[in-house]
Every structure is written in C-alpha cells, then in structure tokens.
Design a protein around this motif. Structure first.
Motif, PDB file in Angstrom:
ATOM      1  N   UNK A   6       4.016  -4.281  -6.144  1.00 55.14           N
ATOM      2  CA  UNK A   6       2.560  -4.402  -6.093  1.00 55.14           C
ATOM      3  C   UNK A   6       1.908  -3.051  -5.787  1.00 55.14           C
ATOM      4  N   UNK A   7       1.967  -2.597  -4.559  1.00 57.27           N
ATOM      5  CA  UNK A   7       1.300  -1.366  -4.156  1.00 57.27           C
ATOM      6  C   UNK A   7       1.890  -0.895  -2.845  1.00 57.27           C
ATOM      7  N   UNK A   8       1.734   0.386  -2.559  1.00 56.35           N
ATOM      8  CA  UNK A   8       2.179   0.889  -1.266  1.00 56.35           C
ATOM      9  C   UNK A   8       0.992   1.213  -0.371  1.00 56.35           C
ATOM     10  N   UNK A   9      -0.209   0.953  -0.820  1.00 55.97           N
ATOM     11  CA  UNK A   9      -1.419   1.231  -0.067  1.00 55.97           C
ATOM     12  C   UNK A   9      -1.702   0.041   0.847  1.00 55.97           C
ATOM     13  N   UNK A  10      -1.788   0.274   2.166  1.00 61.26           N
ATOM     14  CA  UNK A  10      -1.960  -0.831   3.102  1.00 61.26           C
ATOM     15  C   UNK A  10      -3.257  -1.577   2.848  1.00 61.26           C
ATOM     16  N   UNK A  11      -4.345  -0.845   2.621  1.00 64.95           N
ATOM     17  CA  UNK A  11      -5.609  -1.518   2.336  1.00 64.95           C
ATOM     18  C   UNK A  11      -5.487  -2.358   1.066  1.00 64.95           C
TER      19      UNK A  11
END
Length: 197
Positions: A6-11
């Motif tokens: 999916x993503x590695x960005x916490x937000x």
C-alpha cells in the motif's frame, strides 16, 4: 500470493486504513507475521513487560474456535464466524503484578501493539479487522485457545486479502470537538492586607 504494497507514509496509512467486510483467500505466512510484529513491538511499553501474546489460527484451528463459539452461544451458526478470514490472530493480554506499571497501562500497551500490527499489515497490502464479541471470556473459547489463568482474550485480528471492492474515500474527520487546551488557572486575588487564608 502477496498483495500489492500500500504505502510507507504513516499519514497515508491512516487515511487509507479500512476494516474490510470481506476477506479473500491468502494471508501472511508466519515469517511475515513475526517480522511485522517485531516492528509493532516498538510501541510504548512501560517497563518493557511485553504483557501480551499473539496466537495464530489457520485452517482447522479456526474450525475448533468455531465449535467453541457455537458451544458458548448455543447457536451452531456462530461457528461460521471463525471462517470469515483465512487467518485469525488472537490478541491475549497477560498482565503481571508490577509496583510501577498498573494493569491499565499493560492493557494500553497490548492495544497499542495490536493497532500498530494492523497498520503494518495494511502497509503490506493485507486487510485486518479487530473483532471481539460476547463470548471472549466463555469457558469453551478459553479452552479452545488454551488460555492460562490470568490471561484475557482481547479479540481477534481477522486477516487476509481484502476484496477489491473494499475501500473508498474516508470522511474528513473534525478533531476540534475532541481537542481542548487547558489554560492556566487565573491567579486568585489576595484580600486586602495581603494575607491568603
């Protein structure tokens, strides 16, 4: 088959996190679970007590849990609830007596590690739902999971590959009603004469 990451960005993770209603076949293997759980263990943990454990249920182990749910509820239809995902992870609180870390702090740690674990699963493209229910403390369920005295079942992370139609935009939440600032107390004026009684 491993899903698309999916993503590695916490937000971004928090914006896109969902509790999927439908899970398809496929789930992380034990090695991936161990790797993600090791990362989740970085959450705050006063005294580093690690007052929790995770119990993995796959295949026929889910059938055993389903039978226990049916027995506890008196309703054979409840057995199907254990089969809603290809993988279930039981979240177990195992508090210990500690002079500086009350049980509520140990519970908070177990909740934090479970939440982080779910976000890390989402980061790898897996879906997870934390489910509870009225029979967590029922004797048949405890027996099926072989819980020790003093251990407390906090629910199950139902885990698998989310159906492709799951997801969609989340509403924009308003945090203002849930955030307040404590202003300094106004200085109490002294009475005439300068003495404070």
């Amino acid at each position: 088959m491993t899903p698309v990451r999916a993503t590695t960005d916490l937000a971004g993770l928090l914006r896109t996190r969902r509790s999927p209603r439908r899970m398809l076949d496929g789930a992380p293997d034990d090695a991936e679970l161990e790797r993600l759980l090791a990362l989740a263990m970085n959450v705050p943990d006063h005294g580093r007590l690690r007052p929790w454990r995770m119990l993995v249920l796959r295949g026929t182990a889910r059938d055993d849990l389903g039978a226990a749910l049916a027995e506890a509820s008196g309703d054979p239809r409840q057995a199907a609830k254990a089969l809603r995902a290809p993988l279930l992870v039981a979240v177990v609180l195992r508090p210990s007596q500690h002079p500086k870390v009350p049980e509520w702090e140990q519970l908070a740690t177990a909740v934090a590690v479970t939440t982080a674990f779910g976000l890390l699963l989402h980061d790898q493209g897996w879906g997870s739902v934390w489910r509870t229910g009225p029979h967590l403390e029922a004797a048949p369920v405890r027996a099926a999971l072989r819980l020790a005295d003093g251990e407390r079942l906090l629910g199950f992370l139902y885990t698998g590959r989310p159906a492709p139609d799951e997801g969609g935009p989340r509403p924009q939440y308003d945090a203002a009603p849930h955030l307040s600032v404590l202003a300094p107390a106004a200085a109490r004026p002294l009475p005439v004469g300068g003495t404070d009684r």
